[in-house]
Design a protein around this motif. Structure first.
Motif, PDB file in Angstrom:
ATOM      1  N   PRO A 189      18.157  24.726   5.728  1.00 36.67           N
ATOM      2  CA  PRO A 189      16.842  24.786   5.087  1.00 36.67           C
ATOM      3  C   PRO A 189      15.843  25.606   5.901  1.00 36.67           C
ATOM      4  N   THR A 191      11.418  26.515   5.616  1.00 42.04           N
ATOM      5  CA  THR A 191      10.176  26.252   4.889  1.00 42.04           C
ATOM      6  C   THR A 191       9.184  27.370   5.174  1.00 42.04           C
ATOM      7  N   ASN A 219      15.235  23.447  -3.136  1.00 44.47           N
ATOM      8  CA  ASN A 219      15.338  22.171  -2.439  1.00 44.47           C
ATOM      9  C   ASN A 219      15.226  21.040  -3.449  1.00 44.47           C
ATOM     10  N   THR A 258      10.286  24.993   0.454  1.00 45.32           N
ATOM     11  CA  THR A 258      11.539  24.911   1.204  1.00 45.32           C
ATOM     12  C   THR A 258      12.681  25.420   0.341  1.00 45.32           C
ATOM     13  N   TRP A 260      17.087  26.731   0.672  1.00 48.16           N
ATOM     14  CA  TRP A 260      18.295  26.631   1.486  1.00 48.16           C
ATOM     15  C   TRP A 260      19.018  27.974   1.487  1.00 48.16           C
TER      16      TRP A 260
END
Length: 420
Positions: A189, A191, A219, A258, A260
């Protein structure tokens, strides 16, 4: 009488600055050799155009920006189109085909050449101008070539936009010590602290064979959710180091969002990692599962992987069009024909390039910016398989290193390096 009539106007807010000689000097030089003057930037910026004060003429002209190589012009960083010379005397401004980014303290050379003899305003004084023995027929080559210096100042300057490069990195740019050889689909992840557009994903691995895919997922309650973007399937670099792959369609993200960053290999390839949070997500699927629309069930574990994304800020024009993404990827990372190591990577400036085989002739090492702009070219000596280079004077970001066997016209390797 007063009539119901009004005008609309806009406020003028200019962020552009100039650097060089904006004075109109008294003397006129009528030689049409390729010449250049040097300027040193007090701040980071992007050169947009070059300006020269001449006496008017006919025919065409070219202008360019060259790097500084031990006090003389080196490799070409940017060039204008060939444009007609203004027939009247005064300043003429020409835009670069591709803007040139510069860093604080960086010295570059502003160059010009005319098809016919055109008088250029100048005066005596330093810093010295550089003069090539070539004229219009020599154009603006990739390397300025041999130059003589003379203490003359010319009425030439550049216009630039202050500010750092709009390309930024987010994720784990450290090369971790541990290596994971499992080839499940995984994701880490990140952000965002600001809005932007994700252009590419990078991963540090030990080299291998077969293909790879990377993707960006939303996310969903702390695990990867739906797929936002994916790369093309590309060949894994055979040599260890960073591999960067462009997304087919860039992804726009907002501040605080966020996402991934995901990857999967066709065959087992070692990926650099360490045992610290935030947790990575792992699917039970491997290559056959690809990069599906939904990441699916995932297990979490506290491992950090050497994976990051590159993104541009809103308003940047550095987006790679979707219809060019496949070609960009394959052009940047062809199948490797030489085992090349680049270290340290990331680097503060100086780094080593080494390769496996010994050649009885010179090799060519070229450094490109992430947008494909040639920044530096170095010729190696025959009989060696290691050389120390540097990115001094260049901005933080991603660069590409190409190793070429010019004698046999073969690109041996292309690898990525990060300046931190």
């Amino acid at each position: 009488y007063r009539y119901s009539v009004y005008c609309s106007y806009t406020l003028e807010v200019s962020t552009s600055k100039t650097l060089g000689n904006t004075e109109v000097y008294d003397l006129i030089s009528n030689h049409n050799y390729r010449r250049a003057i040097q300027v040193t930037f007090p701040e980071a910026g992007t050169i947009e155009s070059l300006s020269i004060c001449h006496a008017g003429g006919r025919g065409n002209m070219l202008m360019a920006v060259y790097s500084n190589s031990s006090g003389v012009p080196g490799s070409r960083l940017g060039v204008t189109s060939s444009v007609p010379v203004n027939s009247s005397a005064g300043w003429q401004t020409v835009s670069l085909v591709s803007p040139v980014t510069v860093s604080p303290g960086q010295t570059v050379w502003l160059s010009w050449v005319f098809e016919n003899t055109v008088g250029v305003r100048h005066t005596g004084g330093s810093p010295a101008r550089a003069q090539s023995g070539a004229s219009w027929s020599g154009g603006m080559p990739q390397s300025f070539g041999t130059a003589s210096l003379g203490n003359y100042r010319y009425s030439v300057y550049c216009s630039y936009i202050p500010g750092s490069s709009s390309i930024k990195l987010l994720g784990n740019t450290d090369i971790y010590e541990l290596i994971s050889n499992l080839n499940y689909r995984r994701a880490v992840p990140v952000t965002f602290t600001e809005a932007g557009t994700i252009q590419s994903l990078s991963i540090c691995h030990t080299g291998g064979n077969g293909n790879m895919l990377m993707g960006v997922y939303s996310n969903s309650s702390g695990t990867p959710g739906s797929r936002l973007a994916v790369t093309s399937s590309v060949a894994v670099n055979s040599s260890a180091g960073w591999q960067t792959v462009s997304l087919v369609n860039p992804v726009t993200v907002s501040a605080g969002q966020t996402v991934w960053l995901s990857w999967v290999f066709e065959n087992s390839v070692g990926v650099r990692h360490t045992k610290t949070p935030p947790a990575r997500a792992q699917s039970g699927e491997s290559w056959s599962g690809g990069m599906p629309q939904s990441f699916g069930t995932a297990s979490l574990a506290d491992f950090r992987y050497s994976v990051y994304c590159s993104y541009t800020l809103p308003g940047s024009d550095e987006t790679i069009p979707a219809d060019e993404a496949d070609n960009t990827v394959s052009d940047l990372f062809p199948m490797e024909k030489e085992q090349v190591l680049i270290y340290p990577n990331p680097t503060d400036g100086e780094f080593t390039v080494s390769w496996k085989n010994i050649y009885d002739h010179r090799l060519i090492i070229t450094i490109y910016s992430i947008s494909g702009q040639l920044l530096k070219t170095v010729k190696t000596d025959p009989g060696i398989n290691e050389i120390i280079l540097n990115l001094n004077g260049m901005m933080k970001g991603i660069y590409f290193i190409e190793l070429k066997d010019r004698k046999n016209d073969i690109i041996l390797s292309r690898s990525g390096i990060i300046k931190k």
